[in-house]
Design an enzyme around this catalytic site. Structure first.
Site, PDB file in Angstrom:
ATOM      1  N   ASN A 107       7.642   1.181  36.466  1.00 45.67           N
ATOM      2  CA  ASN A 107       6.786   0.037  35.575  1.00 45.67           C
ATOM      3  C   ASN A 107       5.705   1.126  34.752  1.00 45.67           C
ATOM      4  O   ASN A 107       5.514   1.704  34.741  1.00 45.67           O
ATOM      5  CB  ASN A 107       6.049  -0.388  36.741  1.00 45.67           C
ATOM      6  CG  ASN A 107       5.272  -2.058  36.454  1.00 45.67           C
ATOM      7  OD1 ASN A 107       5.517  -2.271  35.176  1.00 45.67           O
ATOM      8  ND2 ASN A 107       3.374  -1.606  36.220  1.00 45.67           N
ATOM      9  N   HIS A 109       2.185   1.091  32.752  1.00 51.36           N
ATOM     10  CA  HIS A 109       1.404   0.177  33.052  1.00 51.36           C
ATOM     11  C   HIS A 109       0.365   0.549  31.798  1.00 51.36           C
ATOM     12  O   HIS A 109       0.203   2.113  31.701  1.00 51.36           O
ATOM     13  CB  HIS A 109       0.418   0.486  33.973  1.00 51.36           C
ATOM     14  CG  HIS A 109      -1.251   0.060  34.264  1.00 51.36           C
ATOM     15  ND1 HIS A 109      -1.122  -2.536  34.667  1.00 51.36           N
ATOM     16  CD2 HIS A 109      -1.695   0.259  34.324  1.00 51.36           C
ATOM     17  CE1 HIS A 109      -2.296  -2.090  35.024  1.00 51.36           C
ATOM     18  NE2 HIS A 109      -2.856  -0.531  34.584  1.00 51.36           N
ATOM     19  N   SER A 136       0.602   4.606  31.336  1.00 51.63           N
ATOM     20  CA  SER A 136       1.171   5.540  32.251  1.00 51.63           C
ATOM     21  C   SER A 136       2.728   5.000  33.023  1.00 51.63           C
ATOM     22  O   SER A 136       2.535   3.543  32.250  1.00 51.63           O
ATOM     23  CB  SER A 136       0.108   5.282  33.927  1.00 51.63           C
ATOM     24  OG  SER A 136      -0.886   5.954  33.424  1.00 51.63           O
ATOM     25  N   ASP A 145       0.179  -1.707  40.652  1.00 52.80           N
ATOM     26  CA  ASP A 145       0.250  -0.884  39.831  1.00 52.80           C
ATOM     27  C   ASP A 145      -0.624   1.060  40.753  1.00 52.80           C
ATOM     28  O   ASP A 145      -1.308   2.184  40.068  1.00 52.80           O
ATOM     29  CB  ASP A 145      -1.387  -0.930  39.080  1.00 52.80           C
ATOM     30  CG  ASP A 145      -0.879  -1.828  38.260  1.00 52.80           C
ATOM     31  OD1 ASP A 145       0.426  -2.020  38.037  1.00 52.80           O
ATOM     32  OD2 ASP A 145      -1.631  -3.095  37.747  1.00 52.80           O
TER      33      ASP A 145
HETATM   34  C1  GAR Z   1       2.982  -3.776  27.758  1.00 52.76           C
HETATM   35  O1  GAR Z   1       2.420  -2.618  26.691  1.00 52.76           O
HETATM   36  C2  GAR Z   1       2.823  -2.933  29.026  1.00 52.76           C
HETATM   37  O2  GAR Z   1       2.479  -2.043  29.203  1.00 52.76           O
HETATM   38  C3  GAR Z   1       2.422  -4.702  29.772  1.00 52.76           C
HETATM   39  O3  GAR Z   1       2.949  -5.633  29.055  1.00 52.76           O
HETATM   40  C4  GAR Z   1       2.818  -5.198  27.507  1.00 52.76           C
HETATM   41  C5  GAR Z   1       4.879  -5.036  27.639  1.00 52.76           C
HETATM   42  O4  GAR Z   1       5.127  -5.461  26.278  1.00 52.76           O
HETATM   43  N1  GAR Z   1       2.292  -4.996  30.997  1.00 52.76           N
HETATM   44  C6  GAR Z   1       1.452  -5.226  31.794  1.00 52.76           C
HETATM   45  O5  GAR Z   1       0.800  -5.083  31.832  1.00 52.76           O
HETATM   46  C7  GAR Z   1       1.977  -5.206  33.436  1.00 52.76           C
HETATM   47  N2  GAR Z   1       0.458  -4.698  33.942  1.00 52.76           N
HETATM   48  P1  GAR Z   1       6.763  -5.836  25.673  1.00 52.76           P
HETATM   49  O6  GAR Z   1       6.881  -7.143  26.086  1.00 52.76           O
HETATM   50  O7  GAR Z   1       6.593  -5.865  24.245  1.00 52.76           O
HETATM   51  O8  GAR Z   1       7.875  -4.890  26.161  1.00 52.76           O
END
Ligand code: GAR
Length: 210
Positions: A107, A109, A136, A145
């Site tokens: 994952n 985060h 991370s 997480d």
């Molecule tokens: C990313 O910034 C990721 O870090 C976050 O969602 C976004 C997805 O962007 N993830 C979380 O918040 C997980 N809890 P993307 O759809 O453009 O890859």
């Protein structure tokens, strides 16, 4: 080729980074499928444009997490992936699901874990007046997480920042570090051993700092 299944809920810019890394030959892997819990996720378009099969499992059609996760698991396992990649997948996963993919699910985060678990990380960092933020990549464990962190990238928080400017600065880092981690995994260099992330056989007692 090592096989990936990528789970998304939204834009899919991290998915795009994997597609690019594969297309340029840097990442030697195959994305067997992209699965979203939201039909409107733009990442489904990105997948289709790259010729990758897509599927949708809407969490709204299930009355509990167990049933949703069971259907999701069956769909994933049909592709027999070596690795499940959560790339902006915004659902909390049940312990049974997580255990099923132990050591083969990653994952990303948007915080310097263990700080700011959960959602709205950029907003909370700004509210707290922090001057440092980051992202991370970690192995997924049953604690939300909370799995072993592999790598982190730090970014400064500027006085002029909004949630979106901060998110943009973070995402630039995401698109570098996440393909890198997946590359280590598919090359067999990154493993989960006794609940610890190891790279080339060395336990990562602290996350790698990008
Ligand atoms: C990313 O910034 C990721 O870090 C976050 O969602 C976004 C997805 O962007 N993830 C979380 O918040 C997980 N809890 P993307 O759809 O453009 O890859």
């Amino acid at each position: 080729l090592p096989t990936l299944v990528v789970l998304i809920s939204g834009s899919g810019s991290n998915l795009q980074a994997f597609i690019k890394a594969i297309e340029t030959g840097r990442l030697k892997a195959r994305i067997a499928a992209v699965i979203s819990n939201r039909a409107e996720a733009y990442g489904l378009r990105r997948a289709a444009d790259a010729g990758i099969p897509t599927d949708i499992v809407s969490h709204r059609l299930f009355d509990n997490r167990e049933n949703f996760d069971q259907v999701l698991q069956d769909k994933i396992d049909a592709f027999q992936p070596d690795l499940v990649v959560l790339a902006g997948f915004m659902r909390i996963l049940t312990p049974n699901f997580v255990r099923h993919y132990e050591g083969r699910m990653l994952n990303i985060h948007p915080s310097l874990l263990p700080l700011y678990k959960g959602i709205h990380t950029h907003r909370r960092v700004l509210e707290d007046g922090g001057n440092e933020h980051g992202v991370s990549v970690h192995f997924v464990s049953p604690e939300l997480d909370g799995g072993p962190v592999i790598i982190q990238a730090k970014v400064p928080v500027l006085p002029s920042d909004s949630e979106s400017s901060l998110a943009e600065r973070i995402q630039e880092q995401e698109h570098v570090i996440y393909p890198q981690v997946v590359k280590w995994f598919v090359e067999g260099r990154l493993k989960l051993v006794n609940n610890q992330a190891t790279l080339d056989g060395n336990a990562l007692t602290r996350p790698i700092q990008h």
